[in-house]
Design an enzyme around this catalytic site. Structure first.
Site, PDB file in Angstrom:
ATOM      1  N   ASN A  13     -11.917  67.253  85.564  1.00 45.92           N
ATOM      2  CA  ASN A  13     -11.105  67.787  84.584  1.00 45.92           C
ATOM      3  C   ASN A  13     -10.952  68.770  84.602  1.00 45.92           C
ATOM      4  OD1 ASN A  13      -9.469  66.945  82.592  1.00 45.92           O
ATOM      5  ND2 ASN A  13     -11.461  66.288  81.151  1.00 45.92           N
ATOM      6  N   TRP A  14      -9.398  69.340  84.936  1.00 48.48           N
ATOM      7  CA  TRP A  14      -8.802  70.978  85.024  1.00 48.48           C
ATOM      8  C   TRP A  14      -7.886  70.811  83.867  1.00 48.48           C
ATOM      9  CZ3 TRP A  14      -4.749  71.466  89.932  1.00 48.48           C
ATOM     10  CH2 TRP A  14      -6.238  71.731  91.168  1.00 48.48           C
ATOM     11  N   LYS A  15      -8.471  69.755  82.491  1.00 47.46           N
ATOM     12  CA  LYS A  15      -7.789  70.179  81.062  1.00 47.46           C
ATOM     13  C   LYS A  15      -6.012  70.337  81.268  1.00 47.46           C
ATOM     14  CE  LYS A  15     -13.016  70.805  79.883  1.00 47.46           C
ATOM     15  NZ  LYS A  15     -13.558  70.600  79.041  1.00 47.46           N
ATOM     16  N   HIS A  92     -11.867  61.361  75.895  1.00 45.16           N
ATOM     17  CA  HIS A  92     -12.742  62.916  75.884  1.00 45.16           C
ATOM     18  C   HIS A  92     -13.412  63.237  74.474  1.00 45.16           C
ATOM     19  CE1 HIS A  92     -13.652  66.885  76.786  1.00 45.16           C
ATOM     20  NE2 HIS A  92     -13.729  66.615  78.043  1.00 45.16           N
ATOM     21  N   GLU A  94     -12.678  66.506  73.562  1.00 43.04           N
ATOM     22  CA  GLU A  94     -12.103  67.302  72.938  1.00 43.04           C
ATOM     23  C   GLU A  94     -10.274  66.050  72.801  1.00 43.04           C
ATOM     24  OE1 GLU A  94     -11.174  69.297  76.511  1.00 43.04           O
ATOM     25  OE2 GLU A  94     -13.327  70.373  75.847  1.00 43.04           O
ATOM     26  N   GLU A 164     -21.051  62.838  77.618  1.00 37.90           N
ATOM     27  CA  GLU A 164     -20.647  64.740  78.157  1.00 37.90           C
ATOM     28  C   GLU A 164     -20.912  64.541  76.360  1.00 37.90           C
ATOM     29  OE1 GLU A 164     -17.033  65.642  81.104  1.00 37.90           O
ATOM     30  OE2 GLU A 164     -16.203  65.411  78.854  1.00 37.90           O
ATOM     31  N   GLY A 170     -18.249  72.951  77.933  1.00 33.82           N
ATOM     32  CA  GLY A 170     -18.025  74.965  77.966  1.00 33.82           C
ATOM     33  C   GLY A 170     -18.110  75.593  77.421  1.00 33.82           C
ATOM     34  N   SER A 209     -21.086  71.571  81.237  1.00 29.70           N
ATOM     35  CA  SER A 209     -21.363  72.495  82.149  1.00 29.70           C
ATOM     36  C   SER A 209     -21.585  72.521  83.664  1.00 29.70           C
ATOM     37  CB  SER A 209     -22.280  73.429  81.298  1.00 29.70           C
ATOM     38  OG  SER A 209     -21.168  73.613  79.992  1.00 29.70           O
TER      39      SER A 209
HETATM   40  P1  13P Z   1     -17.023  71.931  81.446  1.00 34.13           P
HETATM   41  O1  13P Z   1     -17.413  71.428  82.736  1.00 34.13           O
HETATM   42  O2  13P Z   1     -16.275  73.053  81.498  1.00 34.13           O
HETATM   43  O3  13P Z   1     -18.592  72.418  81.017  1.00 34.13           O
HETATM   44  O4  13P Z   1     -16.363  70.877  80.659  1.00 34.13           O
HETATM   45  C1  13P Z   1     -16.613  69.714  80.698  1.00 34.13           C
HETATM   46  C2  13P Z   1     -15.921  68.417  80.311  1.00 34.13           C
HETATM   47  O5  13P Z   1     -15.854  68.089  79.131  1.00 34.13           O
HETATM   48  C3  13P Z   1     -15.269  67.905  81.790  1.00 34.13           C
HETATM   49  O6  13P Z   1     -14.792  66.887  80.870  1.00 34.13           O
END
Ligand code: 13P
Length: 247
Positions: A13-15, A92, A94, A164, A170, A209
């Site tokens: 997931n590149w966000k 997600h 976020e 998650e 993150g 992470s």
């Molecule tokens: P990180 O791997 O940067 O913690 O992010 C996880 C994530 O939100 C994947 O969707």
């Protein structure tokens, strides 16, 4: 049925990150990767057109639950399919937080994906407050309830779930393999009550992470079928080693 019946799955997931040069780097470096897992990159929608690699699939990070029409700024399943997407992340944390997406809306998005032929990667997971209050299972169950109410067993079998924990996203603070396994086992048990075959077949990814040095132990857990990778999916070498850890 053992874990072996479920094909490992690793999604990046590149966000809101990446560029056409990162796309080119992935096209080149992943071309020769041999991994047993299904590999997916969920890039920003503006980059999707640049991927030309048959070793991995592409996916979106969000999708509308509506048909094409007057919905400024949204992207439909139909559009994402035309752009080559086979997957879309829905729910997600976020987006649940930043865009106020409810459990019901997330379920509607998952339903729309399945009914139009792309696979939703449905994200669930608790905040630190919820964990510290001892409410992980009831919180995750409520997120799943909405999905199970909206989708039939056959539709549910065409989804992927990602656990998650928000406190691990993150932050560099990964859930321990035991913490991950505990919740994954709970999720599989939750689906068991819906349908036994569904529970054995559905893939449950861990996200939060995941890095090259912790992927293998996390993925070795009985109910962890792969990962949803944020930060470490932005570097081809790291992402490749995580994909190989899923073998
Ligand atoms: P990180 O791997 O940067 O913690 O992010 C996880 C994530 O939100 C994947 O969707």
């Amino acid at each position: 049925m053992s874990k072996n019946v479920r094909k490992p799955f690793v999604a990046g997931n590149w966000k809101m990150n990446g560029s056409m040069s990162l796309v080119a780097d992935f096209n080149e470096k992943l071309a020769s990767v041999s991994a047993q897992a299904d590999i997916v990159i969920c890039s920003p929608a503006t980059l999707l057109h640049g991927f030309n690699n048959s070793t991995f699939s592409i996916g979106a990070q969000n999708v509308s639950h509506l048909d094409n029409g007057a919905h400024t700024g949204e992207l439909s399943v139909e559009m994402l399919k035309e752009a080559g997407c086979e997957y879309a992340i829905v729910g997600h944390s976020e987006r649940r937080e930043d865009q106020g997406e409810s459990n019901t809306l997330v379920a509607q998005k998952a339903k729309k994906c399945v009914s139009e032929g792309i696979t939703p990667i449905i994200c669930v997971g608790e905040s630190l407050d919820v964990r510290e209050a001892g409410n992980v299972e009831s919180f995750v169950a409520a997120q799943l309830d909405a999905v199970v109410e909206a989708l039939s067993v056959e539709e549910l079998s065409k989804t992927v779930v990602a656990y998650e924990p928000i406190w691990a996203i993150g932050t560099g603070k990964t859930a321990s393999p035991q913490q991950a396994q505990e919740v994954h086992e709970f999720i599989r048990g939750y689906f068991e009550k819906v349908d036994a075959d569904l529970a054995q077949g559905i893939r449950i990814l861990y996200g939060g992470s995941v890095k090259p040095d912790n992927a293998e132990t996390l993925f070795a857990q009985k109910d962890v079928d792969g990962g949803l990778i944020g930060g470490a999916s932005l570097k081809a070498e790291d992402f490749i080693s995580i994909c190989q850890a899923a073998d």
